[in-house]
Design a protein around this motif. Structure first.
Motif, PDB file in Angstrom:
ATOM      1  N   TRP A   1       0.857  -1.174   0.000  1.00 15.82           N
ATOM      2  CA  TRP A   1       0.000   0.000   0.000  1.00 15.82           C
ATOM      3  C   TRP A   1       0.892   1.223   0.000  1.00 15.82           C
ATOM      4  O   TRP A   1       1.693   1.415   0.923  1.00 15.82           O
ATOM      5  CB  TRP A   1      -0.906  -0.051   1.228  1.00 15.82           C
ATOM      6  CG  TRP A   1      -1.894   1.045   1.377  1.00 15.82           C
ATOM      7  CD1 TRP A   1      -1.997   1.900   2.434  1.00 15.82           C
ATOM      8  CD2 TRP A   1      -2.957   1.397   0.488  1.00 15.82           C
ATOM      9  NE1 TRP A   1      -3.047   2.756   2.249  1.00 15.82           N
ATOM     10  CE2 TRP A   1      -3.668   2.475   1.058  1.00 15.82           C
ATOM     11  CE3 TRP A   1      -3.381   0.904  -0.746  1.00 15.82           C
ATOM     12  CZ2 TRP A   1      -4.756   3.064   0.448  1.00 15.82           C
ATOM     13  CZ3 TRP A   1      -4.476   1.493  -1.347  1.00 15.82           C
ATOM     14  CH2 TRP A   1      -5.150   2.554  -0.750  1.00 15.82           C
ATOM     15  N   ARG A   2       0.788   2.059  -1.021  1.00 19.15           N
ATOM     16  CA  ARG A   2       1.714   3.174  -1.209  1.00 19.15           C
ATOM     17  C   ARG A   2       1.042   4.544  -1.051  1.00 19.15           C
ATOM     18  O   ARG A   2       1.514   5.526  -1.603  1.00 19.15           O
ATOM     19  CB  ARG A   2       2.341   3.041  -2.592  1.00 19.15           C
ATOM     20  CG  ARG A   2       3.101   1.721  -2.745  1.00 19.15           C
ATOM     21  CD  ARG A   2       3.736   1.561  -4.103  1.00 19.15           C
ATOM     22  NE  ARG A   2       4.600   2.680  -4.373  1.00 19.15           N
ATOM     23  CZ  ARG A   2       4.677   3.276  -5.564  1.00 19.15           C
ATOM     24  NH1 ARG A   2       3.979   2.858  -6.572  1.00 19.15           N
ATOM     25  NH2 ARG A   2       5.488   4.304  -5.744  1.00 19.15           N
TER      26      ARG A   2
ATOM     27  N   SER B   1      -4.684  12.523  -8.246  1.00 20.36           N
ATOM     28  CA  SER B   1      -4.462  12.449  -9.704  1.00 20.36           C
ATOM     29  C   SER B   1      -3.599  11.247 -10.068  1.00 20.36           C
ATOM     30  O   SER B   1      -2.561  11.368 -10.709  1.00 20.36           O
ATOM     31  CB  SER B   1      -3.809  13.737 -10.212  1.00 20.36           C
ATOM     32  OG  SER B   1      -4.614  14.839  -9.913  1.00 20.36           O
ATOM     33  N   CYS B   2      -4.031  10.082  -9.608  1.00 21.59           N
ATOM     34  CA  CYS B   2      -3.269   8.864  -9.855  1.00 21.59           C
ATOM     35  C   CYS B   2      -4.222   7.738 -10.238  1.00 21.59           C
ATOM     36  O   CYS B   2      -5.428   7.928 -10.314  1.00 21.59           O
ATOM     37  CB  CYS B   2      -2.443   8.494  -8.628  1.00 21.59           C
ATOM     38  SG  CYS B   2      -3.429   8.027  -7.198  1.00 21.59           S
ATOM     39  N   THR B   3      -3.669   6.570 -10.457  1.00 19.62           N
ATOM     40  CA  THR B   3      -4.458   5.385 -10.764  1.00 19.62           C
ATOM     41  C   THR B   3      -4.374   4.428  -9.577  1.00 19.62           C
ATOM     42  O   THR B   3      -3.466   4.559  -8.738  1.00 19.62           O
ATOM     43  CB  THR B   3      -3.930   4.672 -12.019  1.00 19.62           C
ATOM     44  OG1 THR B   3      -2.623   4.151 -11.731  1.00 19.62           O
ATOM     45  CG2 THR B   3      -3.857   5.614 -13.211  1.00 19.62           C
ATOM     46  N   PRO B   4      -5.265   3.444  -9.504  1.00 21.97           N
ATOM     47  CA  PRO B   4      -5.147   2.445  -8.437  1.00 21.97           C
ATOM     48  C   PRO B   4      -3.790   1.731  -8.447  1.00 21.97           C
ATOM     49  O   PRO B   4      -3.261   1.378  -7.392  1.00 21.97           O
ATOM     50  CB  PRO B   4      -6.281   1.473  -8.720  1.00 21.97           C
ATOM     51  CG  PRO B   4      -7.306   2.308  -9.416  1.00 21.97           C
ATOM     52  CD  PRO B   4      -6.511   3.273 -10.255  1.00 21.97           C
ATOM     53  N   ALA B   5      -3.206   1.570  -9.607  1.00 23.28           N
ATOM     54  CA  ALA B   5      -1.894   0.915  -9.695  1.00 23.28           C
ATOM     55  C   ALA B   5      -0.803   1.739  -9.022  1.00 23.28           C
ATOM     56  O   ALA B   5       0.209   1.195  -8.578  1.00 23.28           O
ATOM     57  CB  ALA B   5      -1.525   0.661 -11.155  1.00 23.28           C
ATOM     58  N   ASP B   6      -0.996   3.062  -8.942  1.00 23.93           N
ATOM     59  CA  ASP B   6      -0.035   3.903  -8.232  1.00 23.93           C
ATOM     60  C   ASP B   6      -0.139   3.714  -6.721  1.00 23.93           C
ATOM     61  O   ASP B   6       0.848   3.861  -6.002  1.00 23.93           O
ATOM     62  CB  ASP B   6      -0.260   5.383  -8.558  1.00 23.93           C
ATOM     63  CG  ASP B   6      -0.020   5.692 -10.024  1.00 23.93           C
ATOM     64  OD1 ASP B   6       0.872   5.065 -10.633  1.00 23.93           O
ATOM     65  OD2 ASP B   6      -0.734   6.562 -10.563  1.00 23.93           O
TER      66      ASP B   6
ATOM     67  N   ALA C   1       0.940  -1.549  -5.170  1.00 25.07           N
ATOM     68  CA  ALA C   1       1.959  -2.264  -5.938  1.00 25.07           C
ATOM     69  C   ALA C   1       1.800  -3.755  -5.634  1.00 25.07           C
ATOM     70  O   ALA C   1       1.861  -4.162  -4.474  1.00 25.07           O
ATOM     71  CB  ALA C   1       3.355  -1.779  -5.558  1.00 25.07           C
ATOM     72  N   THR C   2       1.568  -4.544  -6.663  1.00 22.51           N
ATOM     73  CA  THR C   2       1.349  -5.976  -6.458  1.00 22.51           C
ATOM     74  C   THR C   2       2.619  -6.765  -6.729  1.00 22.51           C
ATOM     75  O   THR C   2       3.472  -6.355  -7.508  1.00 22.51           O
ATOM     76  CB  THR C   2       0.228  -6.499  -7.369  1.00 22.51           C
ATOM     77  OG1 THR C   2       0.587  -6.275  -8.729  1.00 22.51           O
ATOM     78  CG2 THR C   2      -1.084  -5.803  -7.069  1.00 22.51           C
TER      79      THR C   2
ATOM     80  N   LEU D   1      -5.990   4.378   7.388  1.00 25.11           N
ATOM     81  CA  LEU D   1      -5.867   4.182   5.944  1.00 25.11           C
ATOM     82  C   LEU D   1      -4.498   4.643   5.454  1.00 25.11           C
ATOM     83  O   LEU D   1      -3.872   4.001   4.609  1.00 25.11           O
ATOM     84  CB  LEU D   1      -6.980   4.957   5.239  1.00 25.11           C
ATOM     85  CG  LEU D   1      -7.194   4.737   3.763  1.00 25.11           C
ATOM     86  CD1 LEU D   1      -7.604   3.300   3.491  1.00 25.11           C
ATOM     87  CD2 LEU D   1      -8.248   5.693   3.242  1.00 25.11           C
ATOM     88  N   VAL D   2      -4.021   5.745   6.009  1.00 22.70           N
ATOM     89  CA  VAL D   2      -2.738   6.313   5.595  1.00 22.70           C
ATOM     90  C   VAL D   2      -1.566   5.555   6.212  1.00 22.70           C
ATOM     91  O   VAL D   2      -0.592   5.236   5.530  1.00 22.70           O
ATOM     92  CB  VAL D   2      -2.656   7.816   5.966  1.00 22.70           C
ATOM     93  CG1 VAL D   2      -1.258   8.360   5.747  1.00 22.70           C
ATOM     94  CG2 VAL D   2      -3.671   8.604   5.164  1.00 22.70           C
ATOM     95  N   SER D   3      -1.658   5.233   7.488  1.00 24.36           N
ATOM     96  CA  SER D   3      -0.502   4.657   8.188  1.00 24.36           C
ATOM     97  C   SER D   3      -0.409   3.135   8.087  1.00 24.36           C
ATOM     98  O   SER D   3       0.670   2.582   8.265  1.00 24.36           O
ATOM     99  CB  SER D   3      -0.526   5.061   9.663  1.00 24.36           C
ATOM    100  OG  SER D   3      -1.683   4.534  10.284  1.00 24.36           O
ATOM    101  N   GLY D   4      -1.522   2.474   7.811  1.00 22.42           N
ATOM    102  CA  GLY D   4      -1.493   1.022   7.751  1.00 22.42           C
ATOM    103  C   GLY D   4      -1.672   0.511   6.338  1.00 22.42           C
ATOM    104  O   GLY D   4      -1.637   1.255   5.365  1.00 22.42           O
ATOM    105  N   THR D   5      -1.857  -0.793   6.239  1.00 26.54           N
ATOM    106  CA  THR D   5      -2.128  -1.443   4.960  1.00 26.54           C
ATOM    107  C   THR D   5      -3.511  -2.064   5.047  1.00 26.54           C
ATOM    108  O   THR D   5      -3.704  -3.036   5.776  1.00 26.54           O
ATOM    109  CB  THR D   5      -1.079  -2.542   4.666  1.00 26.54           C
ATOM    110  OG1 THR D   5       0.213  -1.936   4.662  1.00 26.54           O
ATOM    111  CG2 THR D   5      -1.334  -3.190   3.327  1.00 26.54           C
TER     112      THR D   5
END
Length: 111
Positions: free
Chosen positions: A9-10, A66-71, A74-75, A45-49
Motif C-alpha cells: 500500500w503506497r 491524480s493517480c491510478t489504483p496501480a499507483d 503495488a502488487t 488508511l494512511v498509516s497502515g495497509t
C-alpha cells in the motif's frame, strides 16, 4: 505450480508527492467527494495497509491525488516453493537403538 501474491500500500508515498503529509489534510478532501470517514479511520488508511477498501474510497483517493489504483497498490507475485512428498524410502534406524530407549525405573522401599 502455486503462486504467492501480495501487495504494498503506497498511499503515504503518493500523498507526499502531492505535498499532503498528514491524514488530517486528507479528511476534508475526501468529504468533498462524498466520503465521510473519521480522522482515525483516515489515519489508519494512511498509516497502515488495508485488507479491504471500498472502491468509492479508492476512486476518491485517485481523484484527489491524480493517480491510478496501480499507483496506490503495488502488487507482487512469485512462485511458491513446491513441497516435496515422501517417496516411501524410510531412513535406516540408528545402530544403537537400545541406547536411545528409556530404561525402566526401579522403585526402592524407603530405608
Amino acid at each position: 505450480m502455486k503462486r504467492k501474491v501480495g501487495y504494498t500500500w503506497r498511499l503515504r508515498e503518493v500523498m507526499a508527492k502531492h505535498r499532503i503529509f498528514t491524514a488530517t489534510e486528507l479528511v476534508p478532501l475526501l468529504r468533498e467527494r462524498g466520503i465521510d470517514l473519521s480522522a482515525s479511520q483516515v489515519h489508519r488508511l494512511v498509516s497502515g495497509t488495508p485488507e479491504r477498501l471500498s472502491l468509492q474510497v479508492m476512486a476518491a483517493l485517485c481523484d484527489i491525488l491524480s493517480c491510478t489504483p496501480a499507483d496506490l497498490v503495488a502488487t507482487t507475485a512469485e512462485n511458491a516453493g513446491v513441497r516435496k512428498t515422501a517417496t516411501g524410502d524410510l531412513p535406516a534406524p540408528p545402530a544403537n537403538v537400545a541406547k536411545l530407549r528409556p530404561r525402566a525405573a526401579r522403585i526402592l522401599p524407603d530405608a
